[in-house]
Design a protein around this motif. Structure first.
Motif, PDB file in Angstrom:
ATOM      1  N   GLU A  95       0.966  -1.119  -0.252  1.00 51.02           N
ATOM      2  CA  GLU A  95       0.325  -0.496  -0.176  1.00 51.02           C
ATOM      3  C   GLU A  95       0.659   1.368   0.201  1.00 51.02           C
ATOM      4  O   GLU A  95       0.340   2.527  -0.538  1.00 51.02           O
ATOM      5  CB  GLU A  95      -1.148   0.171   1.418  1.00 51.02           C
ATOM      6  N   HIS A  99       0.331   3.954  -3.091  1.00 47.05           N
ATOM      7  CA  HIS A  99      -0.236   4.812  -2.687  1.00 47.05           C
ATOM      8  C   HIS A  99       1.223   6.533  -2.654  1.00 47.05           C
ATOM      9  O   HIS A  99       0.320   7.027  -3.842  1.00 47.05           O
ATOM     10  CB  HIS A  99      -0.742   5.230  -1.162  1.00 47.05           C
ATOM     11  N   TYR A 104      -4.778   3.876  -6.616  1.00 49.35           N
ATOM     12  CA  TYR A 104      -5.448   3.396  -5.224  1.00 49.35           C
ATOM     13  C   TYR A 104      -5.619   2.145  -5.141  1.00 49.35           C
ATOM     14  O   TYR A 104      -5.240   1.027  -5.618  1.00 49.35           O
ATOM     15  CB  TYR A 104      -7.825   3.688  -5.361  1.00 49.35           C
ATOM     16  N   LYS A 106      -6.856  -0.644  -1.550  1.00 49.67           N
ATOM     17  CA  LYS A 106      -7.243  -0.230  -0.209  1.00 49.67           C
ATOM     18  C   LYS A 106      -7.447  -1.915  -0.142  1.00 49.67           C
ATOM     19  O   LYS A 106      -7.549  -2.889  -0.709  1.00 49.67           O
ATOM     20  CB  LYS A 106      -8.387   0.256  -0.435  1.00 49.67           C
ATOM     21  N   ARG A 124     -17.097  -1.336  -0.159  1.00 48.26           N
ATOM     22  CA  ARG A 124     -16.165  -0.037  -0.191  1.00 48.26           C
ATOM     23  C   ARG A 124     -16.002   0.069  -1.804  1.00 48.26           C
ATOM     24  O   ARG A 124     -16.092   1.213  -3.338  1.00 48.26           O
ATOM     25  CB  ARG A 124     -14.341  -0.830  -0.517  1.00 48.26           C
ATOM     26  N   SER A 397      -4.499   1.951   4.292  1.00 48.77           N
ATOM     27  CA  SER A 397      -6.021   1.967   4.199  1.00 48.77           C
ATOM     28  C   SER A 397      -6.465   0.971   4.881  1.00 48.77           C
ATOM     29  O   SER A 397      -7.566   0.667   3.752  1.00 48.77           O
ATOM     30  CB  SER A 397      -6.427   2.593   2.932  1.00 48.77           C
ATOM     31  N   SER A 401     -10.279  -0.439  10.502  1.00 45.39           N
ATOM     32  CA  SER A 401      -8.701  -0.075  10.672  1.00 45.39           C
ATOM     33  C   SER A 401      -8.619  -0.454  12.889  1.00 45.39           C
ATOM     34  O   SER A 401      -7.227  -0.344  13.206  1.00 45.39           O
ATOM     35  CB  SER A 401      -9.064   1.322  11.268  1.00 45.39           C
TER      36      SER A 401
END
Ligand code: NAI
Length: 407
Positions: A95, A99, A104, A106, A124, A397, A401
């Motif tokens: 990621e 990024h 993108y 996730k 999502r 992401s 979380s």
């Protein structure tokens, strides 16, 4: 903390963050040093995206085709005492680089077999992409599944069917070869392995995406399988896992019909035997992989996951010529080099001769073991293992979380 490998049986219970990050960098470098996949996918969902074939599939999509990716996997975060699992660190590194490159990416961590993770993934896709997924890769390898509708739990087994199977196998740690004898699976074990590794869950994913109209016109979906040589037939192709893979092939035919109104296609890709966390668990197979590595390296045919998947995208799925390249049975074959006649002839000749005294000259067990440690971020070139590591590495992401109680 300083992190060392702790191998138990066929898994390593620790993982090295810097080593895993370097693994990801190496794979990205491989992809970016090859031609871009110009007619490749743009919005890719990878189920089983954190290690092995799934991780490579995510890297080729992102860095070969500049695709946006959502990755689903089941990985353990670090806690006070333990490192995170390798797939956690791979995803954190992936990621971060994606990024930085403006891509993108996730990630969703949880049980892909559950309705809740499917619903979260769908949310999502709706929110961020408004649909239009043009490739769904199904690359799960799991020892168990809880059925989302019945709540029943199934465990998969790696056993022959109908008769016991005996052959040579190798102990990863000692490098000692011994004979293993495995009793045949019971009918319930066969059925349970199909429930875990067969096609039902893949169909549930595609059905859920279709219901919500999230698949783009001409979207493709692909799941991975293995066939292999005669010598592993009783434990693989004709064993419990092979029966589950046949169910996966049957699912691809059903999905093909299901996807036809949107011009979509479903495929099975038969891949090469490689060192991954999943394949290390199969009796006999690690010794076969050690032998095939030696033979294929000598013939300059050796590939790892990233080379395999790059070839899958560029020479099979997204060819300049257009049509997807399949064999007479409609299967994509990127195990073509492993199954080449001269390669398999060498396997048949050498296999009966391998023993403890000639293991290091007749096979590439050293290479196998090195690749095994690399899966967990150890023995990776350019990493200073005398440097203390922070084991808590965030995945930028990640959903959820806050990590829930499943771990
Ligand atoms: P792997 O063990 O490296 O990767 C498995 C992936 O599945 C990981 O991302 C893991 O987090 C994820 N996963 C496992 N259980 C999950 C769950 N309940 N929910 C969400 N994610 C979960 O395995 P590998 O070897 O890359 O296998 C992937 C596929 O490729 C499998 O279908 C396997 O049969 C197939 N294959 C593997 C070959 C090999 O030699 N390794 C050869 C040919 C096919």
């Amino acid at each position: 903390m300083l992190i060392e490998p702790k191998v138990r049986g066929y898994i390593c219970t620790t993982a090295h963050p810097a080593g895993c990050a370097q693994n990801v960098q190496e794979q990205i470098k491989y992809v970016t040093s090859h031609s871009p996949i110009t007619s490749g996918p743009k919005k890719v969902l990878i189920i089983g995206a954190s290690t092995g074939y799934g991780l490579a599939s995510r890297i080729v999509a992102a860095f070969g085709a500049k695709a946006q990716t959502i990755g689903v996997f089941f990985e353990r975060p670090a806690d006070d005492k333990r490192t995170a699992s390798a797939g956690w660190y791979h995803t954190a590194a992936f990621e971060q680089v994606a990024h930085q490159a403006g891509l993108y990416a996730k990630s969703i961590n949880g049980d892909a077999f559950s309705d809740s993770i499917k619903q979260e993934t769908i949310a999502r896709i709706k929110q961020d992409w408004g649909g239009q997924v043009d490739l769904v890769i199904y690359s799960l390898a799991s020892p168990r599944r809880t059925h989302p509708q019945t709540g029943l739990s199934f465990k998969s087994v790696l056993k022959p069917i109908g008769a016991p199977y005996s052959n040579k196998t190798i102990d990863m740690m000692s490098g000692h070869i011994s004979n293993v004898s495995i009793e045949p699976a019971t009918p319930k074990e066969v059925a349970d392995t199909i429930a875990v590794m067969g096609g039902e869950d893949w169909m549930m994913w595609i059905e859920a995406l279709l219901q919500e109209k999230l698949l783009a016109k001409a979207a493709k979906t692909i799941a991975y399988s293995y066939i292999g040589p005669k010598l592993t037939d009783p434990i693989y192709s004709k064993g419990t896992i092979g029966v589950a893979k046949k169910d996966l092939v049957a699912a691809s035919s059903m999905l093909q019909k299901r996807l036809s109104p949107i011009g979509g296609q479903a495929f099975i890709s038969v891949n090469k035997a490689l060192v991954t966390q999943a394949s290390a668990a199969i009796p006999v197979v690690p010794l076969y992989i050690s032998l095939i590595y030696k033979i294929m390296k000598e013939k300059n045919l050796h590939e790892g996951c990233i080379e395999q998947v790059y070839r899958l995208y560029s020479d099979r799925l997204y060819r300049k010529e257009g049509q997807v390249l399949v064999d007479a049975e409609g299967l994509i074959r990127i195990d073509d080099w492993e199954m080449r006649e001269d390669v398999q002839q060498a396997v048949a000749e050498l296999w009966p001769k391998i023993d403890d005294t000639n293991l290091s000259t007749m096979t590439d067990f050293v290479g196998y073991r090195h690749e095994f440690y690399k899966l967990f971020g150890f023995e990776v070139a350019g990493v200073d293992y005398t440097q203390a590591q922070r084991i808590e590495v965030p995945i930028p992401s990640l959903y959820p979380s806050k990590i829930n109680s499943v771990f």
